[in-house]
Design an enzyme around this catalytic site. Structure first.
Site, PDB file in Angstrom:
ATOM      1  N   SER A 145       0.854  -1.198   0.000  1.00 16.68           N
ATOM      2  CA  SER A 145       0.000   0.000   0.000  1.00 16.68           C
ATOM      3  C   SER A 145       0.881   1.236   0.000  1.00 16.68           C
ATOM      4  O   SER A 145       2.004   1.209   0.521  1.00 16.68           O
ATOM      5  CB  SER A 145      -0.873   0.015   1.253  1.00 16.68           C
ATOM      6  OG  SER A 145      -1.589   1.242   1.342  1.00 16.68           O
ATOM      7  N   TYR A 157      -1.901  -0.094  10.358  1.00 18.25           N
ATOM      8  CA  TYR A 157      -2.128  -0.658   9.014  1.00 18.25           C
ATOM      9  C   TYR A 157      -0.919  -0.382   8.121  1.00 18.25           C
ATOM     10  O   TYR A 157      -0.389  -1.286   7.465  1.00 18.25           O
ATOM     11  CB  TYR A 157      -3.397  -0.052   8.409  1.00 18.25           C
ATOM     12  CG  TYR A 157      -3.592  -0.385   6.947  1.00 18.25           C
ATOM     13  CD1 TYR A 157      -4.102  -1.619   6.557  1.00 18.25           C
ATOM     14  CD2 TYR A 157      -3.254   0.535   5.944  1.00 18.25           C
ATOM     15  CE1 TYR A 157      -4.274  -1.935   5.209  1.00 18.25           C
ATOM     16  CE2 TYR A 157      -3.422   0.228   4.602  1.00 18.25           C
ATOM     17  CZ  TYR A 157      -3.934  -1.004   4.238  1.00 18.25           C
ATOM     18  OH  TYR A 157      -4.093  -1.310   2.907  1.00 18.25           O
ATOM     19  N   LYS A 161       1.908  -2.911   6.212  1.00 18.25           N
ATOM     20  CA  LYS A 161       2.224  -2.875   4.779  1.00 18.25           C
ATOM     21  C   LYS A 161       3.719  -2.609   4.569  1.00 18.25           C
ATOM     22  O   LYS A 161       4.329  -3.149   3.644  1.00 18.25           O
ATOM     23  CB  LYS A 161       1.379  -1.822   4.074  1.00 18.25           C
ATOM     24  CG  LYS A 161      -0.113  -2.179   4.033  1.00 18.25           C
ATOM     25  CD  LYS A 161      -0.353  -3.495   3.306  1.00 18.25           C
ATOM     26  CE  LYS A 161      -1.817  -3.780   3.061  1.00 18.25           C
ATOM     27  NZ  LYS A 161      -2.043  -4.976   2.235  1.00 18.25           N
TER      28      LYS A 161
HETATM   29  N1  NAD Z   1      -9.032  -0.133  -1.020  1.00 17.44           N
HETATM   30  C1  NAD Z   1      -8.023   0.666  -0.695  1.00 17.44           C
HETATM   31  O1  NAD Z   1      -8.181   1.879  -0.516  1.00 17.44           O
HETATM   32  C2  NAD Z   1      -6.646   0.089  -0.586  1.00 17.44           C
HETATM   33  C3  NAD Z   1      -5.535   0.950  -0.647  1.00 17.44           C
HETATM   34  C4  NAD Z   1      -4.253   0.427  -0.569  1.00 17.44           C
HETATM   35  C5  NAD Z   1      -4.077  -0.939  -0.431  1.00 17.44           C
HETATM   36  N2  NAD Z   1      -5.160  -1.769  -0.362  1.00 17.44           N
HETATM   37  C6  NAD Z   1      -4.903  -3.196  -0.228  1.00 17.44           C
HETATM   38  O2  NAD Z   1      -5.464  -3.865  -1.353  1.00 17.44           O
HETATM   39  C7  NAD Z   1      -5.732  -5.230  -0.994  1.00 17.44           C
HETATM   40  C8  NAD Z   1      -7.108  -5.611  -1.491  1.00 17.44           C
HETATM   41  O3  NAD Z   1      -8.066  -4.801  -0.844  1.00 17.44           O
HETATM   42  P1  NAD Z   1      -9.455  -4.433  -1.521  1.00 17.44           P
HETATM   43  O4  NAD Z   1      -9.521  -2.954  -1.542  1.00 17.44           O
HETATM   44  O5  NAD Z   1      -9.657  -5.232  -2.739  1.00 17.44           O
HETATM   45  O6  NAD Z   1     -10.428  -4.914  -0.330  1.00 17.44           O
HETATM   46  P2  NAD Z   1     -11.778  -5.789  -0.312  1.00 17.44           P
HETATM   47  O7  NAD Z   1     -12.301  -5.613   1.072  1.00 17.44           O
HETATM   48  O8  NAD Z   1     -12.653  -5.428  -1.467  1.00 17.44           O
HETATM   49  O9  NAD Z   1     -11.282  -7.298  -0.527  1.00 17.44           O
HETATM   50  C9  NAD Z   1     -10.604  -8.004   0.478  1.00 17.44           C
HETATM   51  C10 NAD Z   1     -11.013  -9.469   0.436  1.00 17.44           C
HETATM   52  O10 NAD Z   1     -10.162 -10.151   1.388  1.00 17.44           O
HETATM   53  C11 NAD Z   1     -10.981 -11.085   2.097  1.00 17.44           C
HETATM   54  N3  NAD Z   1     -10.363 -11.354   3.392  1.00 17.44           N
HETATM   55  C12 NAD Z   1     -10.352 -10.546   4.499  1.00 17.44           C
HETATM   56  N4  NAD Z   1      -9.688 -11.148   5.498  1.00 17.44           N
HETATM   57  C13 NAD Z   1      -9.255 -12.345   5.025  1.00 17.44           C
HETATM   58  C14 NAD Z   1      -8.515 -13.411   5.579  1.00 17.44           C
HETATM   59  N5  NAD Z   1      -8.081 -13.375   6.861  1.00 17.44           N
HETATM   60  N6  NAD Z   1      -8.223 -14.478   4.797  1.00 17.44           N
HETATM   61  C15 NAD Z   1      -8.673 -14.539   3.514  1.00 17.44           C
HETATM   62  N7  NAD Z   1      -9.420 -13.578   2.942  1.00 17.44           N
HETATM   63  C16 NAD Z   1      -9.685 -12.474   3.686  1.00 17.44           C
HETATM   64  C17 NAD Z   1     -12.344 -10.418   2.211  1.00 17.44           C
HETATM   65  O11 NAD Z   1     -13.360 -11.386   2.440  1.00 17.44           O
HETATM   66  C18 NAD Z   1     -12.452  -9.725   0.844  1.00 17.44           C
HETATM   67  O12 NAD Z   1     -13.091 -10.572  -0.106  1.00 17.44           O
HETATM   68  C19 NAD Z   1      -5.533  -5.307   0.516  1.00 17.44           C
HETATM   69  O13 NAD Z   1      -4.264  -5.849   0.780  1.00 17.44           O
HETATM   70  C20 NAD Z   1      -5.584  -3.859   0.960  1.00 17.44           C
HETATM   71  O14 NAD Z   1      -4.853  -3.658   2.140  1.00 17.44           O
HETATM   72  C21 NAD Z   1      -6.437  -1.285  -0.447  1.00 17.44           C
END
Ligand code: NAD
Length: 259
Positions: A145, A157, A161
């Site tokens: 991230s 968080y 990361k």
């Molecule tokens: N959305 C943002 O703003 C953002 C920004 C930077 C980084 N990220 C990173 O991107 C990645 C994807 O996030 P996203 O935005 O697609 O989120 P999202 O919530 O849409 O998807 C996350 C998925 O992970 C699953 N999950 C949660 N805990 C779990 C576990 N313990 N084991 C297995 N599955 C699990 C959830 O059920 C969900 O389907 C993450 O690593 C997040 O930290 C997101």
């Protein structure tokens, strides 16, 4: 067909970046193991992949539990004979987006580190173990991230990361002689995934667009990052076009960390 006949495990593939990546990987010819702690969502992703003519299987796996991670990797080899790519994409936000450092309880800290840091450690460990057993190298991609690159975006968080980024670089160096590549994508704010709802901020659709536009305005490119942007980068980093690319932390952030 940049991933033709590759077997890819993608974690968190029931939503957001993971789902978008499962769809793009399958379009590029990969067989996808769709892993998520929520089996219904994972099964839904498999349906979407199959609806477009791709091949995928769903598996319920909590990435913070080693037995689940081992079983997830075994699903790939059982269903598709070998493992080529592991995309450790799961990450959870703080229980309430906007929490300060002192707002975090020890339980919050333990939960964030268990899923975001231990989960990636376990995914990498079992990937490398399988790659070594079968020979011929392999590819690992992690989701970091921008919050792990700059000191803004959630203290604990962001620290989890930052740990993912360090693991990415160190394991890339350690495993390079075996032909194992390890990279990370580092997304900026992606309001349209399930992440904000997971952080306690579930908005109605009309307000979501306003939040998305506000998030986009902090990026030099002026628009929010989308899961599909990450999926495109993931295809590239997992394909042979990136055959000499390893140890890279690639921001997918509309220029946010370049400021
Ligand atoms: N959305 C943002 O703003 C953002 C920004 C930077 C980084 N990220 C990173 O991107 C990645 C994807 O996030 P996203 O935005 O697609 O989120 P999202 O919530 O849409 O998807 C996350 C998925 O992970 C699953 N999950 C949660 N805990 C779990 C576990 N313990 N084991 C297995 N599955 C699990 C959830 O059920 C969900 O389907 C993450 O690593 C997040 O930290 C997101």
């Amino acid at each position: 067909m940049q991933l033709l006949d590759r077997t890819a495990v993608i974690t968190g593939a029931g939503s957001g970046v993971g789902r978008a990546s499962a769809l793009r990987f399958a379009e590029e010819g990969a067989r996808v193991v769709v892993a998520d702690v929520d089996l219904d969502r994972a099964t839904e992703t498999v349906g979407l992949v199959e609806g477009r003519g791709g091949r995928a299987v769903a598996v319920r796996a909590d990435v913070s539990a080693e037995t689940d991670v081992a079983a997830m990797i075994a699903t790939a080899t059982d269903a598709f004979e070998r493992l080529d790519i592991v995309f450790n994409n799961v990450g959870i936000p703080t229980p309430r987006l906007g929490m300060t450092f002192l707002d975090h309880s020890l339980e919050d800290f333990e939960r964030l580190t268990a899923v975001n840091f231990r989960g990636v450690f376990l995914g990498m460990k079992h990937a490398v173990t399988q790659f070594r057993a079968q020979g011929g190298g392999g590819v690992i991609l992690n989701t970091g991230s921008v919050a792990g690159l700059v000191g803004w975006g959630g203290t604990v968080y962001g620290a989890t990361k930052g740990a993912v980024h360090q693991l990415t670089k160190a394991v890339a160096v350690e495993c390079a002689p075996e032909g194992i590549r390890v990279n990370a994508i580092c997304p900026g704010a992606m309001p349209y995934t399930g992440f904000m709802a997971a952080g306690g901020l579930e908005l109605p659709a009309d307000q979501l667009d306003d939040v998305a536009n506000a998030a986009g305005s902090i990026h030099p490119m002026g628009r929010p990052v989308r899961a599909e942007d990450c999926a495109e980068a993931a295809v590239y980093l997992c394909s042979d076009r990136a055959a000499n690319v390893t140890g890279v932390l690639l921001p997918i952030d509309g220029g946010y960390v370049a400021r």
